[in-house]
Design an enzyme around this catalytic site. Sequence first.
Site, PDB file in Angstrom:
ATOM      1  N   ARG A  16     -41.934  10.300   9.357  1.00 61.35           N
ATOM      2  CA  ARG A  16     -40.728   9.960  10.111  1.00 61.35           C
ATOM      3  C   ARG A  16     -40.991   8.741  11.007  1.00 61.35           C
ATOM      4  O   ARG A  16     -42.127   8.300  11.145  1.00 61.35           O
ATOM      5  CB  ARG A  16     -40.231  11.163  10.932  1.00 61.35           C
ATOM      6  N   GLY A  17     -39.886   8.269  11.641  1.00 63.84           N
ATOM      7  CA  GLY A  17     -39.987   7.048  12.436  1.00 63.84           C
ATOM      8  C   GLY A  17     -39.623   5.884  11.524  1.00 63.84           C
ATOM      9  O   GLY A  17     -40.102   5.805  10.384  1.00 63.84           O
ATOM     10  N   ALA A  18     -38.757   4.999  12.045  1.00 66.37           N
ATOM     11  CA  ALA A  18     -38.173   3.957  11.192  1.00 66.37           C
ATOM     12  C   ALA A  18     -39.201   3.033  10.539  1.00 66.37           C
ATOM     13  O   ALA A  18     -39.063   2.662   9.369  1.00 66.37           O
ATOM     14  CB  ALA A  18     -37.185   3.139  12.011  1.00 66.37           C
ATOM     15  N   GLY A  19     -40.230   2.663  11.282  1.00 65.08           N
ATOM     16  CA  GLY A  19     -41.243   1.767  10.721  1.00 65.08           C
ATOM     17  C   GLY A  19     -42.055   2.474   9.654  1.00 65.08           C
ATOM     18  O   GLY A  19     -42.281   1.945   8.556  1.00 65.08           O
ATOM     19  N   ARG A  59     -32.998   9.107   3.955  1.00 69.24           N
ATOM     20  CA  ARG A  59     -32.483   9.138   5.330  1.00 69.24           C
ATOM     21  C   ARG A  59     -31.490   7.996   5.465  1.00 69.24           C
ATOM     22  O   ARG A  59     -31.834   6.845   5.211  1.00 69.24           O
ATOM     23  CB  ARG A  59     -33.625   9.034   6.356  1.00 69.24           C
ATOM     24  N   CYS A 126     -37.770  10.108  22.379  1.00 67.42           N
ATOM     25  CA  CYS A 126     -38.199  10.285  20.998  1.00 67.42           C
ATOM     26  C   CYS A 126     -39.648   9.816  20.821  1.00 67.42           C
ATOM     27  O   CYS A 126     -40.426   9.823  21.774  1.00 67.42           O
ATOM     28  CB  CYS A 126     -37.246   9.592  20.024  1.00 67.42           C
ATOM     29  N   ASP A 195     -33.816   2.462  15.246  1.00 71.90           N
ATOM     30  CA  ASP A 195     -33.738   2.762  13.809  1.00 71.90           C
ATOM     31  C   ASP A 195     -33.015   1.642  13.079  1.00 71.90           C
ATOM     32  O   ASP A 195     -33.394   1.269  11.965  1.00 71.90           O
ATOM     33  CB  ASP A 195     -33.018   4.087  13.578  1.00 71.90           C
ATOM     34  N   ASN A 205     -30.518   4.548  17.701  1.00 75.72           N
ATOM     35  CA  ASN A 205     -31.803   5.236  17.915  1.00 75.72           C
ATOM     36  C   ASN A 205     -31.501   6.716  18.129  1.00 75.72           C
ATOM     37  O   ASN A 205     -30.341   7.145  18.139  1.00 75.72           O
ATOM     38  CB  ASN A 205     -32.537   4.623  19.118  1.00 75.72           C
ATOM     39  N   LYS A 206     -32.540   7.488  18.308  1.00 78.75           N
ATOM     40  CA  LYS A 206     -32.431   8.946  18.407  1.00 78.75           C
ATOM     41  C   LYS A 206     -31.338   9.414  19.359  1.00 78.75           C
ATOM     42  O   LYS A 206     -31.094   8.795  20.387  1.00 78.75           O
ATOM     43  CB  LYS A 206     -33.804   9.471  18.857  1.00 78.75           C
ATOM     44  N   LYS A 231     -35.611  -4.179  11.122  1.00 81.27           N
ATOM     45  CA  LYS A 231     -34.702  -3.106  11.558  1.00 81.27           C
ATOM     46  C   LYS A 231     -33.298  -3.667  11.844  1.00 81.27           C
ATOM     47  O   LYS A 231     -32.421  -2.943  12.308  1.00 81.27           O
ATOM     48  CB  LYS A 231     -35.269  -2.398  12.779  1.00 81.27           C
TER      49      LYS A 231
HETATM   50  C1  RUB Z   1     -37.237   8.437  15.234  1.00 85.68           C
HETATM   51  C2  RUB Z   1     -36.611   7.495  16.191  1.00 85.68           C
HETATM   52  C3  RUB Z   1     -37.475   6.341  16.640  1.00 85.68           C
HETATM   53  C4  RUB Z   1     -37.187   5.130  15.730  1.00 85.68           C
HETATM   54  C5  RUB Z   1     -38.176   3.998  15.947  1.00 85.68           C
HETATM   55  O1  RUB Z   1     -36.315   9.344  14.676  1.00 85.68           O
HETATM   56  O2  RUB Z   1     -35.457   7.565  16.548  1.00 85.68           O
HETATM   57  O3  RUB Z   1     -37.182   5.981  17.956  1.00 85.68           O
HETATM   58  O4  RUB Z   1     -37.260   5.528  14.384  1.00 85.68           O
HETATM   59  O5  RUB Z   1     -39.475   4.437  15.606  1.00 85.68           O
HETATM   60  P1  RUB Z   1     -36.822  10.436  13.617  1.00 85.68           P
HETATM   61  P2  RUB Z   1     -40.641   3.410  15.239  1.00 85.68           P
HETATM   62  O6  RUB Z   1     -37.870  11.247  14.290  1.00 85.68           O
HETATM   63  O7  RUB Z   1     -35.580  11.220  13.300  1.00 85.68           O
HETATM   64  O8  RUB Z   1     -37.341   9.686  12.433  1.00 85.68           O
HETATM   65  O9  RUB Z   1     -40.778   2.507  16.423  1.00 85.68           O
HETATM   66  O10 RUB Z   1     -41.848   4.289  15.035  1.00 85.68           O
HETATM   67  O11 RUB Z   1     -40.228   2.682  14.022  1.00 85.68           O
END
Ligand code: RUB
Length: 303
Positions: A16-19, A59, A126, A195, A205-206, A231
């Site tokens: 999980r996490g957009a990156g 997603r 988050c 995101d 974002n979350k 993004k």
């Molecule tokens: C994660 C979330 C993060 C962004 C950015 O949501 O909202 O703030 O994805 O993350 P989930 P990053 O847990 O539902 O994936 O900076 O790691 O890309």
Amino acid sequence: MNVEEISIKIQDMTIRGAGRIARYAAKALKDYSETFNGQSQEEFILGLDKAAARLISTRPTAISLFNGVQITIRGAKESSDLNSARDLVIKNADAFCELSNSAYDKMASYGSNLVQEPNMMAITICNSTAAISVIKAAFQAGKITGVYACETRPKNQGLITIRELAEAGVPVTLIVDSAMRYVMPEVSIAFIGTDSLESDGSVINKIGTQVLAATARDFEVPVYACAETYKFLPPSKAGQRVQIELRPIEEIIAPEDLPENVEVYNPVFDRVHPSLITGIITEIGVIRPSEVSEISEKYLEGI
Ligand code: RUB
């Protein structure tokens, strides 16, 4: 892991996490290319398109996933033969992961330079690798003294954040999401993940990020979104809104505990109006929400 294995893990949020989901999607397409044992380029492209669609469907909110996939498959159809198409996808996947991973240090340096007065408390929500990179750098530079980390209902990604910050030696205090207004008078800066960045500079974002940003505005606390350029909504989707993901009710309550005639609604992302965003920390510098379209045209050309 192959395309299906990675898709399942993104869908169930093991990854999980957009990156991270974007990098894993690129790795999945690399695996597809490396293990493809068909004979023709047509067959390869057909399978590649299918794999891309499967990964993107996992997603719906993070445009990083769409962009990561498009960047990875870019040019494969136009390649002269099967081998060059396969090599190109592998090369693109590696280059994308390299760009994504190297963005963190650059964002950390731009972000930590934003903090003017030392001894500031920051706040985050988050679990964002990008925001955490900035927070760690700001702490190491003596710019912030600590961080409030919102628990982040319903999936509690804040628990990952407190562990990561504590391991890095950053003083961190966990709060429930509804305590964010109570602590805001002590906070001087907010760093949030992203995101997706829509064309008008709205930050997706979350869920809870909108409350955080509006509360920060009430206390004149600047809010910085951390967002790598992949993004940003790409030119082909300019002006569109991203879909806000709805997740199962089980994330909030066990169905057997739910009284009759009660609905549960679980939108998991927020859209934050650009007027609540002070700036966007990217790997190419800190920009204003009004500059998003221009940056998207430049860095996501052809997508
Ligand atoms: C994660 C979330 C993060 C962004 C950015 O949501 O909202 O703030 O994805 O993350 P989930 P990053 O847990 O539902 O994936 O900076 O790691 O890309």
